[in-house]
Design an enzyme around this catalytic site. Structure first.
Site, PDB file in Angstrom:
ATOM      1  N   PRO A   2     -27.349 -90.695-138.318  1.00 52.95           N
ATOM      2  CA  PRO A   2     -27.175 -89.365-138.885  1.00 52.95           C
ATOM      3  C   PRO A   2     -26.618 -89.465-140.315  1.00 52.95           C
ATOM      4  O   PRO A   2     -25.656 -90.187-140.560  1.00 52.95           O
ATOM      5  CB  PRO A   2     -26.155 -88.717-137.945  1.00 52.95           C
ATOM      6  CG  PRO A   2     -26.285 -89.470-136.660  1.00 52.95           C
ATOM      7  CD  PRO A   2     -26.606 -90.872-137.054  1.00 52.95           C
ATOM      8  N   GLU A   3     -27.260 -88.777-141.251  1.00 50.66           N
ATOM      9  CA  GLU A   3     -26.793 -88.772-142.627  1.00 50.66           C
ATOM     10  C   GLU A   3     -26.094 -87.437-142.892  1.00 50.66           C
ATOM     11  O   GLU A   3     -25.885 -86.651-141.967  1.00 50.66           O
ATOM     12  CB  GLU A   3     -27.973 -89.013-143.563  1.00 50.66           C
ATOM     13  CG  GLU A   3     -28.678 -90.343-143.271  1.00 50.66           C
ATOM     14  CD  GLU A   3     -29.846 -90.644-144.207  1.00 50.66           C
ATOM     15  OE1 GLU A   3     -29.837 -90.136-145.344  1.00 50.66           O
ATOM     16  OE2 GLU A   3     -30.748 -91.388-143.795  1.00 50.66           O
ATOM     17  N   HIS A  92     -24.339 -93.117-120.968  1.00 48.61           N
ATOM     18  CA  HIS A  92     -24.069 -93.152-122.394  1.00 48.61           C
ATOM     19  C   HIS A  92     -22.967 -92.170-122.810  1.00 48.61           C
ATOM     20  O   HIS A  92     -22.682 -92.028-123.997  1.00 48.61           O
ATOM     21  CB  HIS A  92     -25.342 -92.845-123.182  1.00 48.61           C
ATOM     22  CG  HIS A  92     -26.464 -93.808-122.913  1.00 48.61           C
ATOM     23  ND1 HIS A  92     -26.319 -95.174-123.069  1.00 48.61           N
ATOM     24  CD2 HIS A  92     -27.735 -93.593-122.491  1.00 48.61           C
ATOM     25  CE1 HIS A  92     -27.463 -95.766-122.757  1.00 48.61           C
ATOM     26  NE2 HIS A  92     -28.328 -94.832-122.410  1.00 48.61           N
ATOM     27  N   ARG A 111     -25.517 -96.809-128.465  1.00 45.50           N
ATOM     28  CA  ARG A 111     -25.113 -98.121-128.965  1.00 45.50           C
ATOM     29  C   ARG A 111     -23.605 -98.349-128.973  1.00 45.50           C
ATOM     30  O   ARG A 111     -23.140 -99.447-129.264  1.00 45.50           O
ATOM     31  CB  ARG A 111     -25.658 -98.325-130.374  1.00 45.50           C
ATOM     32  CG  ARG A 111     -27.175 -98.260-130.453  1.00 45.50           C
ATOM     33  CD  ARG A 111     -27.670 -98.801-131.765  1.00 45.50           C
ATOM     34  NE  ARG A 111     -29.106 -98.639-131.907  1.00 45.50           N
ATOM     35  CZ  ARG A 111     -29.820 -99.143-132.906  1.00 45.50           C
ATOM     36  NH1 ARG A 111     -29.213 -99.834-133.856  1.00 45.50           N
ATOM     37  NH2 ARG A 111     -31.115 -98.944-132.982  1.00 45.50           N
TER      38      ARG A 111
END
Length: 280
Positions: A2-3, A92, A111
């Site tokens: 995400p930016e 997750h 991750r």
């Protein structure tokens, strides 16, 4: 990853969903997500805290609580999911905020790279990661004179220089490629060799690309969803990123993909030519 536009969209979503909610208890299912303080202290300090406001600095989310600032970085795959009633965590789901009204906020991260840090009230600006950031990409903060000065001091290729967050914050792989295309600058062009016209075009392009992406709710590449479970739609406006082999909308030349500083990089070889005096 995400930016800035995606993180800003998450911030806005959380503001709609959990503003003024009070934490009943915390459930930490993967301790490494918590950077500091230690997990038992982190959980105890958050108990009874109310979400009073939501800020962002670069790609960092800053939750303004009653007595603390909670800093959250989503890294590669982090995302928040809100549940009106008790949610069902999956493998997750690593952090769960249980609220006093029975609703929940889940932090999911495939991750497990995301991090959360708790600091004293209004002290998020002293957090090391935030202290190293450049200005936000807004006209009143991201000044052309400062940008020009800093570029002229660096012999690095322009793409990795923009990615390091020190000249201007919030740019990631997608939006650097898009801004460089808009300014007609090759991603491997040495920063110090850019002329005043190119720097001005790049400065304008960075502000423009990020503003339009925020307005569009970000870009959905793979798994990004905002805090309301919605996908962004800036991907329909991408000119080079992910467009390998497609004709450049400006000149018709096929977009190519290469690697710059170990990052997949998209550009138009006709519009964005590498000039003499650069370092590869």
């Amino acid at each position: 990853m995400p930016e800035l536009p995606e993180v800003e969209t998450v911030r806005r979503g959380l503001e709609k969903l959990i503003l003024n909610k009070t934490i009943k208890e915390m459930e930490i299912r993967w301790p490494r997500i918590i950077e500091s303080p230690e997990v038992p202290i982190f959980a105890a300090m958050l108990k009874g805290q109310q979400f009073q406001a939501f800020d962002r600095r670069g790609k960092f989310l800053i939750f303004k609580l009653t007595d603390y600032d909670l800093i959250s970085h989503l890294r590669m795959e982090g995302k928040y999911e809100f549940f009106e009633k008790e949610g069902v965590p999956d493998k997750h789901t690593h952090v769960i905020f249980h609220f006093t009204d029975g609703s929940e906020l889940h932090y999911r991260d495939v991750r497990k790279f995301g991090r959360m840090t708790l600091v004293e009230k209004d002290q998020s600006s002293t957090y090391k990661g935030i202290m190293q950031l450049g200005p936000e990409p807004l006209p009143e903060l991201f000044l052309l004179a400062d940008f020009t000065r800093d570029l002229k001091k660096s012999k690095k290729a322009i793409k990795p220089l923009l990615l390091d967050q020190k000249l201007v914050t919030g740019l990631g792989n997608i939006y650097v490629d898009e801004a460089l295309w808009e300014a007609k600058i090759h991603p491997e062009q040495s920063a110090a060799t850019l002329n005043e016209t190119e720097i001005d075009l790049l400065h304008r392009a960075i502000i423009d690309v990020l503003a339009r992406a925020v307005e569009a709710g970000g870009t959905t590449i793979r798994s990004y969803l905002n805090a309301l479970g919605e996908a962004g739609h800036f991907q329909v406006s991408l000119h080079v990123y992910g467009q390998t082999g497609n004709p450049c909308v400006r000149c018709g030349t096929p977009i190519v993909k290469t690697k710059v500083a170990q990052r997949g990089t998209h550009y138009c070889p006709s519009c964005q030519q590498l000039h003499a005096g650069t370092e590869r």
